[in-house]
Design an enzyme around this catalytic site. Structure first.
Site, PDB file in Angstrom:
ATOM      1  N   GLY A 241      -6.679   2.924  -0.062  1.00  0.00           N
ATOM      2  CA  GLY A 241      -6.670   4.391  -0.085  1.00  0.00           C
ATOM      3  C   GLY A 241      -5.293   4.916  -0.440  1.00  0.00           C
ATOM      4  O   GLY A 241      -5.126   5.653  -1.401  1.00  0.00           O
ATOM      5  N   GLY A 691       2.488   0.358   8.326  1.00  0.00           N
ATOM      6  CA  GLY A 691       1.978   0.354   6.949  1.00  0.00           C
ATOM      7  C   GLY A 691       2.802   1.188   5.995  1.00  0.00           C
ATOM      8  O   GLY A 691       2.853   0.905   4.804  1.00  0.00           O
ATOM      9  N   GLU A 692       3.428   2.224   6.508  1.00  0.00           N
ATOM     10  CA  GLU A 692       4.261   3.061   5.644  1.00  0.00           C
ATOM     11  C   GLU A 692       5.726   2.702   5.796  1.00  0.00           C
ATOM     12  O   GLU A 692       6.487   2.721   4.819  1.00  0.00           O
ATOM     13  CB  GLU A 692       4.015   4.530   5.976  1.00  0.00           C
TER      14      GLU A 692
HETATM   15 MO1  MOS Z   1      -1.428   8.202   4.122  1.00  0.00          MO
HETATM   16  S1  MOS Z   1      -0.485   8.851   2.463  1.00  0.00           S
HETATM   17  O1  MOS Z   1      -1.345   9.586   5.136  1.00  0.00           O
HETATM   18  O2  MOS Z   1      -2.948   7.688   3.689  1.00  0.00           O
END
Ligand code: MOS
Length: 732
Positions: A241, A691-692
């Protein structure tokens, strides 16, 4: 359950199942091709028809006429749906642009029609027969050209000012004032956007690919102007996503409209070349950073302004987030500037704000360290802060940036680095080391779950949480197993269905901590129900090895459900702990590159990330998140860029032939280290997100390594060979 005090010791802390590197429980379904993705749900329905979307050929203006007669009469065609004949449509809250456009055109490839036919090929062939006449209106498509006229912050986003930046900057002994750019980027998830819709009377079921089930359900209801309760959204498997599937997209709306029109289930998929202009993207930025420091390296003044563009109503790219919090300094000024552009809508892509913000800030910090004659690791450590620089009474819940940097430097062999650029040769390759800090805020979102215990001792979790490839299924199973004292094999997890309790969904790296905290809350209730059923005191029982123990008494868990399945449901909600404490995640990113002196080709040779991101619920899936993010950071540094046609207003390279992303051959050995960072302020699960974080800072570490290798400082991403070649030393 409300979380408003630091977490006490609780069953998760046993870490019998949580914290272990279990394989993904959904792995076998995926590796055998039996996980059902959005476009594969026809197994559930007979008589499926296919929709093909037609996109606007202009960026801004009006449709003057649209002749759909030839398309309607083409073989197999069942319907052609446009804004003219779709019936009244409302608008969701999350999109700036309209999902079915016309006669007004807001951006290139905005959907203006869907052709529905017996087969995909017939729908596609017929869509080419639609004859559209447009009246084009002039638009602004070039951020750099608009920038000089955008000097004020948007009304709802005032500049953040601490102390007196201008004065401190003027008086600073050492200064940096530099401007950088980051390009528009496309998410390029493996799975394209796709939906299947089926109506039964006035009830709609939508099988789709969504990160946020409840947001989609709400916005689809608003758009179709029907009650939310009449819509069921299902998205149990998602092929990536990265933010592109946070908000309702045209495939979902058009499938619903088409299925209603032809009274059959309809599938709509957005073909790859349609995605970059039809959906959202990460907006380009122009960022100016000014740093002032004393000769001893202490930062006294820090300013960061970021310009981005968007359609009217679209958000700013919040690229200055981290600059408010990452380094100390008494005088500060950060601000966002938003230009109105006619390009497709800009919105969240993995670590919106911090990802492009850190691409820039962490080059600026490297440049400043060099001006000061300091090692860039030491410069960062010297300017560490344990408090929010704007509110010194507000501490970080936990902050191990210094440990991330020291551990990384040690493990990577940073002391071997030659601080003089362009001094290390390996044949025709110039070799360099670079590093950057990693930073991403930790966000919390309420999240609900329902858990059942059956007579076989099986625990089933239901929540509308999504797994976008991140490992949600597995960490949720681990959480329930730990709470109920059963092995992982005794837990069934059902996700991605609006029939289940509303969860945090997957976004902003909040999913892991928030969704498992919701499962924790539901399991606390289930434990009480179990104890009650067995006539035990809830606060004296232990759940372990499939048994419930209270004093000398030990009963198999399954017995509690012998008289019928026990069910409990709850939602974890958050008080204002995050106002008392700043919650963020930290990393140190280290990279070695080699640059071909003749061609300017950059090869990344080694990468290391050291992360402090709360309790790591599953080191295997968390590592996968980080190496995926590091790979994305390499793409951002060296390859990724949507090329803007600034005359006509669209992204030219709108497929994977023209939009380059890294492949295996581009990626070296990647090493990931997680520091112990159990955080009782984040939730009872004491986790955060990775993940970020894994992306934020990576591209700058590569840029800094390239500078160390070559002496060429590139301030415009991506760092392609044309930007390096001129500056490379002669090959001798
Ligand atoms: Mo993340 S860019 O909030 O899927």
């Amino acid at each position: 359950m409300k979380f408003d005090k630091p977490a006490q010791e609780n069953p998760i802390d046993q870490m019998n199942v949580v914290g272990r590197p279990h394989d993904r429980i959904d792995g076998p379904l995926k590796t055998t091709g039996t996980a059902t993705y959005a476009y594969e749900w026809h197994k559930e329905a007979s008589d499926v028809a296919y929709g093909h979307v037609v996109g606007s050929a202009i960026a801004k203006g009006r449709i003057v006429s649209m002749d759909i007669s030839a398309a309607k009469n083409a073989p197999g065609v069942l319907a052609v749906i446009t804004a003219d004949n779709a019936g009244p449509l409302g608008k969701g809250e999350m999109n700036a642009a309209t999902l079915l456009g016309g006669p007004e055109i807001e951006h290139y490839h905005q959907a203006i029609a869907v052709v529905v036919a017996q087969t995909f090929e017939q729908a596609r062939a017929a869509s080419a027969l639609i004859d559209v006449r447009y009246r084009r209106e002039p638009g602004a498509y070039d951020l750099a050209q608009e920038k000089p006229s955008v000097t004020e912050p948007p009304e709802d986003t005032p500049d953040k000012i601490v102390g007196d930046f201008e004065r401190a900057f003027n008086e600073a002994e050492v200064k940096l004032d530099a401007t950088y750019t980051t390009p528009d980027q496309s998410h390029m998830a493996m799975e394209p956007h796709a939906s299947m819709a089926a109506w039964e009377g006035d009830k709609l079921t939508l099988w789709t690919s969504s990160q946020m089930i409840n947001w989609w359900r709400g916005d689809l209801a608003k758009t179709l102007q029907i009650p939310k309760e009449n819509i069921r959204v299902r998205s149990p498997f998602i092929g990536g996503g990265f933010g592109s599937k946070l908000f309702l997209r045209s495939d979902a709306l058009l499938a619903a409209l088409a299925a209603r029109a032809v009274k059959r289930p309809v599938k709509v998929m957005l073909p790859r070349p349609f995605i970059p202009n039809n959906t959202t993207h990460r907006p380009a930025t122009i960022q100016r950073v000014r740093l002032g420091a004393k000769q001893d390296g202490r930062i006294t003044a820090i300013a960061h302004e970021s310009w981005s563009g968007n359609l009217p109503g679209g958000p700013t790219e919040t690229a200055t987030n981290q600059t408010e919090l990452l380094y100390a300094g008494a005088n500060r000024h950060t601000g966002l500037r938003l230009a109105e552009l006619g390009l497709p809508e800009g919105n969240s892509m993995r670590a919106p704000g911090e990802a492009p913000g850190m691409m820039v800030l962490e080059i600026a910090i490297d440049e400043m360290a060099e001006k000061l004659g300091m090692d860039p690791v030491e410069f960062r450590i010297l300017n560490d802060t344990q408090v929010d620089p704007a509110k010194p009474e507000r501490f970080f819940s936990r902050r191990q940036l210094v440990e991330c940097l020291r551990t990384g430097a040690e493990r990577f062999g940073w002391s071997q680095r030659n601080p003089q650029p362009a001094r290390v040769r390996d044949g025709r390759w110039l070799v360099g080391l670079g590093m950057a800090a990693g930073f991403r805020n930790n966000l919390l979102t309420p999240s609900g779950a329902r858990v059942h215990l059956d007579a076989k001792g099986v625990v089933t979790v239901e929540t509308d949480m999504t797994d976008i490839g991140t490992g949600s299924y597995t960490i949720i199973a681990q959480t329930a197993a730990e709470m109920m004292g059963v092995p992982l094999e005794k837990v069934v997890v059902r996700l991605g269905d609006s029939d289940y309790p509303v969860s945090s969904g997957s976004g902003g790296q909040w999913g892991a901590n928030s969704s498992t905290a919701g499962v924790y809350a539901a399991c606390v209730k289930l434990r009480e129900a179990v104890a009650n059923r067995l006539g035990m005191e809830a606060n004296t029982v232990e759940f372990t090895d499939g048994q419930i123990r209270s004093g000398d008494r030990s009963v198999p868990l399954a017995e509690a459900a012998a008289g019928g399945t026990l069910t409990a449901e709850d939602t974890m909600e958050y008080g204002d702990l995050d106002k008392q404490f700043q919650q963020s995640t930290f990393a140190g990113h280290f990279v070695e590159v080699a640059v071909d002196m003749a061609t300017g080709e950059v090869r990344v040779r080694r990468m290391l990330a050291v992360c402090a991101a709360g309790r790591i619920l599953n080191p295997k899936t968390a590592r996968s998140q980080v190496i995926g993010a590091m790979t994305m950071g390499l793409g951002g540094a060296l390859m990724e860029e949507l090329a803007v046609d600034t005359r006509l207003g669209f992204f030219v390279n709108h497929d994977m032939a023209g939009y380059e992303v890294p492949v295996h051959a581009d990626i070296p050995e990647q090493d990931v280290v997680f520091l112990e960072d159990t955080d009782p302020i984040s939730s009872p699960v004491k986790a955060k997100g990775v993940g970020e974080l894994g992306l934020c800072g990576v591209s700058a570490a590569i840029a800094n390594a390239i500078y160390n290798a070559t002496g060429v400082r590139v301030r415009d991403y991506p760092i392609t060979v044309d930007k390096l070649l001129q500056g490379l030393p002669a090959l001798v």
